[in-house]
Design a protein around this motif. Sequence first.
Motif, mmCIF file in Angstrom:
data_model
loop_
_atom_site.group_PDB
_atom_site.id
_atom_site.type_symbol
_atom_site.label_atom_id
_atom_site.label_comp_id
_atom_site.label_asym_id
_atom_site.label_seq_id
_atom_site.Cartn_x
_atom_site.Cartn_y
_atom_site.Cartn_z
ATOM 1 N N LEU A 79 0.821 -1.209 0.000
ATOM 2 C CA LEU A 79 0.000 0.000 0.000
ATOM 3 C C LEU A 79 0.857 1.263 0.000
ATOM 4 C CD1 LEU A 79 -2.978 -0.758 2.421
ATOM 5 C CD2 LEU A 79 -3.176 0.278 0.156
ATOM 6 N N LEU A 80 1.965 1.209 0.773
ATOM 7 C CA LEU A 80 2.854 2.361 0.859
ATOM 8 C C LEU A 80 3.505 2.645 -0.496
ATOM 9 C CD1 LEU A 80 3.739 4.343 3.078
ATOM 10 C CD2 LEU A 80 5.716 2.877 3.500
ATOM 11 N N ALA A 81 3.787 1.556 -1.230
ATOM 12 C CA ALA A 81 4.351 1.739 -2.569
ATOM 13 C C ALA A 81 3.326 2.376 -3.508
ATOM 14 C CB ALA A 81 4.824 0.395 -3.121
ATOM 15 N N ASP A 82 2.053 1.986 -3.325
ATOM 16 C CA ASP A 82 0.997 2.531 -4.186
ATOM 17 C C ASP A 82 0.601 3.954 -3.792
ATOM 18 O OD1 ASP A 82 0.968 0.137 -5.525
ATOM 19 O OD2 ASP A 82 -0.753 -0.682 -4.405
ATOM 20 N N TYR A 83 0.687 4.247 -2.477
ATOM 21 C CA TYR A 83 0.275 5.566 -1.981
ATOM 22 C C TYR A 83 1.381 6.146 -1.077
ATOM 23 C CZ TYR A 83 -4.281 3.655 -3.352
ATOM 24 O OH TYR A 83 -5.310 3.072 -4.050
ATOM 25 N N PRO A 84 2.533 6.495 -1.662
ATOM 26 C CA PRO A 84 3.696 6.907 -0.855
ATOM 27 C C PRO A 84 3.472 8.176 -0.037
ATOM 28 C CG PRO A 84 4.048 7.347 -3.182
ATOM 29 C CD PRO A 84 2.804 6.532 -3.099
ATOM 30 N N ASN A 85 2.519 8.979 -0.397
ATOM 31 C CA ASN A 85 2.312 10.243 0.316
ATOM 32 C C ASN A 85 1.047 10.228 1.178
ATOM 33 O OD1 ASN A 85 4.621 11.491 -0.868
ATOM 34 N ND2 ASN A 85 3.440 11.753 -2.770
ATOM 35 N N ASP A 86 0.417 9.068 1.259
ATOM 36 C CA ASP A 86 -0.821 8.966 2.037
ATOM 37 C C ASP A 86 -0.486 8.755 3.515
ATOM 38 O OD1 ASP A 86 -3.187 7.838 3.356
ATOM 39 O OD2 ASP A 86 -4.046 7.806 1.336
ATOM 40 N N PHE A 87 -0.813 9.758 4.337
ATOM 41 C CA PHE A 87 -0.443 9.710 5.755
ATOM 42 C C PHE A 87 -1.149 8.583 6.495
ATOM 43 C CE2 PHE A 87 -0.021 11.420 10.117
ATOM 44 C CZ PHE A 87 1.355 11.667 10.111
ATOM 45 N N GLU A 88 -2.398 8.283 6.103
ATOM 46 C CA GLU A 88 -3.119 7.204 6.766
ATOM 47 C C GLU A 88 -2.459 5.857 6.500
ATOM 48 O OE1 GLU A 88 -5.190 8.502 8.661
ATOM 49 O OE2 GLU A 88 -5.243 10.447 7.665
ATOM 50 N N ALA A 106 10.593 0.888 13.988
ATOM 51 C CA ALA A 106 9.390 1.673 14.276
ATOM 52 C C ALA A 106 9.751 3.026 14.876
ATOM 53 C CB ALA A 106 8.481 0.903 15.223
ATOM 54 N N LYS A 107 10.776 3.060 15.722
ATOM 55 C CA LYS A 107 11.192 4.325 16.335
ATOM 56 C C LYS A 107 11.603 5.339 15.273
ATOM 57 C CE LYS A 107 14.665 6.333 19.422
ATOM 58 N NZ LYS A 107 15.839 6.071 20.297
ATOM 59 N N VAL A 108 12.430 4.886 14.344
ATOM 60 C CA VAL A 108 12.891 5.783 13.274
ATOM 61 C C VAL A 108 11.709 6.238 12.423
ATOM 62 C CG1 VAL A 108 14.350 5.956 11.219
ATOM 63 C CG2 VAL A 108 15.164 4.704 13.234
ATOM 64 N N TYR A 109 10.813 5.293 12.123
ATOM 65 C CA TYR A 109 9.693 5.603 11.229
ATOM 66 C C TYR A 109 8.717 6.578 11.885
ATOM 67 C CZ TYR A 109 6.301 4.875 7.520
ATOM 68 O OH TYR A 109 5.456 5.066 6.459
ATOM 69 N N TYR A 110 8.353 6.307 13.167
ATOM 70 C CA TYR A 110 7.419 7.201 13.847
ATOM 71 C C TYR A 110 8.019 8.590 14.064
ATOM 72 C CZ TYR A 110 3.527 4.047 14.866
ATOM 73 O OH TYR A 110 2.426 3.243 14.750
ATOM 74 N N GLN A 111 9.332 8.630 14.259
ATOM 75 C CA GLN A 111 9.988 9.922 14.414
ATOM 76 C C GLN A 111 9.771 10.772 13.155
ATOM 77 O OE1 GLN A 111 13.961 9.442 15.844
ATOM 78 N NE2 GLN A 111 13.991 11.459 16.770
ATOM 79 N N SER A 112 9.871 10.108 11.998
ATOM 80 C CA SER A 112 9.658 10.837 10.744
ATOM 81 C C SER A 112 8.192 11.258 10.596
ATOM 82 C CB SER A 112 10.088 9.979 9.552
ATOM 83 O OG SER A 112 9.221 8.859 9.384
ATOM 84 N N GLU A 115 7.625 14.279 12.751
ATOM 85 C CA GLU A 115 8.223 15.451 12.108
ATOM 86 C C GLU A 115 7.346 15.946 10.960
ATOM 87 O OE1 GLU A 115 12.093 14.180 10.957
ATOM 88 O OE2 GLU A 115 12.893 14.217 13.006
ATOM 89 N N GLU A 116 6.686 14.996 10.279
ATOM 90 C CA GLU A 116 5.804 15.358 9.160
ATOM 91 C C GLU A 116 4.530 16.032 9.659
ATOM 92 O OE1 GLU A 116 3.446 13.135 5.464
ATOM 93 O OE2 GLU A 116 5.088 12.120 6.498
ATOM 94 N N ASP A 117 3.995 15.541 10.784
ATOM 95 C CA ASP A 117 2.775 16.129 11.332
ATOM 96 C C ASP A 117 2.818 16.021 12.854
ATOM 97 O OD1 ASP A 117 0.296 17.009 12.077
ATOM 98 O OD2 ASP A 117 -0.849 15.593 10.846
#
Length: 686
Positions: A79-88, A106-112, A115-117
């Motif tokens: 899904l992330l590949a199909d919708y790379p900018n979809d926050f949900e 997960a720590k690195v990912y949630y940190q980003s 930062e995004e929102d």
Amino acid sequence: MTLKSLINIGLFFIIFSATAQNMKEGFTYLETGKYNKAESFFSTVLEDYPNNKTARLCYGRAIGLNGKPAEANTLFTGLLADYPNDFEVKLNYGESLLWNSNFTDAKVYYQSLVEEDATSFAALLGFANTLSNLKEYEDALVIVNKALDVSPGNPNALVSKKYIYLGYAYQNQQGQNYEKAETLLTKNLELYGDDKDTLLNLANLYLIWNKLDSAKIMYNRLAEQPEHKIISLNGLALVEHLNGKEKKALELSTEAFNSLNETTDPNITKQTTERYAQALIWNKKYKAAKNLIDTLIIQHPNKNWVLALRATLNIYKSNFKESLVDYNQILENDSTSFDGNLGKANVLKALGQYDNAYTSAENTLKFYDNQKDAINFISKLDNSFAPVLESSVSHTFDNGDNKAFASSNTVEYPLSTKFKLLGNYNYRTTSNTVTDINANSNDLSLGLGYQLIPSITFKGTAGITSAKAESTDYTQLLTDISFNIKSFKRQTLDIGYKRQIESFNAELLDQELVQNNYYANYNLSTNFNLGWFTQLMYTSQNDGNKRNLLFTSLYYNLLPKPALKVGVNYQYITFKEQVPTIYFSPEKFNVYEVFMNVIKNEDSAKPKTWFYNLTAAYGYQFIEDDAKQSTYRFQGAFGYKFSERSLLNVYGTHSNIASATAAGFTFTEIGLRFEWQFLKKASFRK
């Protein structure tokens, strides 16, 4: 906070796009935790609409929460590949990392995501839970508070915050930072009232901290909630046990056990049954405990908690080999079992298998880092093999005008769990104020102790004594050789030979009286508080005289803490030749006495506590064919344990029993004893 705490967040960040079909039913399944039905529902939707983003998101959540986290992660990666900018989609992907316990990524990912929102509640809460799982509790508290700023009073965030506090407190508890742990748990009570989990964690902290009164208060607070009354009673029973009040512990545990019914939570039923069986064991109601455990074995075959109960029962009954079988089975079922590893360590120690006991305790710490019971076990074992110096000074006097001053220094230096070096030096000076005779002696001996097999230990010393008496100076050899044998349950046998010089007073030292003592000591204890001790001794002296001695004592233990026992003693002595002008040597001598003994032993006393040992006895002695004479004996020791490594006590004895001294006089002795473990632990332990 556990991973399932995010279960109900999913629909918050799913966009309900308009589709050709109604997915409300599937959403309801997700909201109510019916993940099997949700998985089936959205799987059917995807057959018709394979590219529907909402259906894919919901299906991913359904399988992820239904025990298929790896598949969910793969789906969200697509899904992330199909919708790379979809926050949900990003939020769901992050949560799938948590489901897979991939907390570092997960720590690195949630940190980003944060930062995004920085105002995304779901991102903040996911980040807080990630940090909590990584045990980075301080940062987790900062982030969860930010989530609560975004969504004040949100129940999911409040639950997360509670568990962050609990985890942070437990981390400090494991590090023995008990004050910090207490502060964190108290803060939780302020935030969440008398929360069950927090009260139980506080009670457990106080148990470990040995603040038993505080633990009792926590359990009583929990008891005010009727639905948690049984859990509270189980805890209170444990507190009473630790306070040495076994009858009260059984009373509380029986109340909890009798409160169980078919609607009781199975985990509470298990915990309560376990505590009730333990309480029966603590009270030595072994038959009732065995009957209960036998029933549990049938109901729950090969379950570790039942095997642990049977192992505990066998420990109390000194059936250590049977107990070891159960602990081995527990470890075969689960090599990480705490009860299995530490329980086995205790049994191996009781069986004299000290190296294996160390190994088993260290295995416990591999699985339970910094666990206090395992650390204390190893520490006590280390202390038992640490080099020790024991020094004493004493003053003795009797109604025959003899006086003596003596000092003694003994060193034990273990080089392994089986082998230790022994050293002893004694000095004694004695005089008679009427005859004005003086004498002194110096004894020096060296030796070793060696555990031949776990049940047999050899100890041997040899040395010399140098005496300066009224009419002669001389040197004699000293020897003490013995075997301690523990081949039978609750029985010990010591057999040995001891060569010594009779040095009670100046006249006897002047006689250069050498005694060759051959002895056997037998001790028997039972499960029903009865004990029996017997000593047999044959003595051959260099003046040609022979002595036979029998001492036997039958006693009953009335109380365990402090130990109180009462009993009867009998002593019989006979000499081949009677030389009363030189030393007490009747053809026949009998003593009968009753005694009472109360002990708070220094071995069980904690640092910075007092200990004592008091004995009073009364009876009759019969010398030759003379009329009976009443006898009395008082012995006592009173001391203070400064630390685990040092103690000091005064001691004294007063007796009119003729056999108490070689001269046959009423005598008194007072002294001072100091014991010091001069290395922190065993020298052979790294």
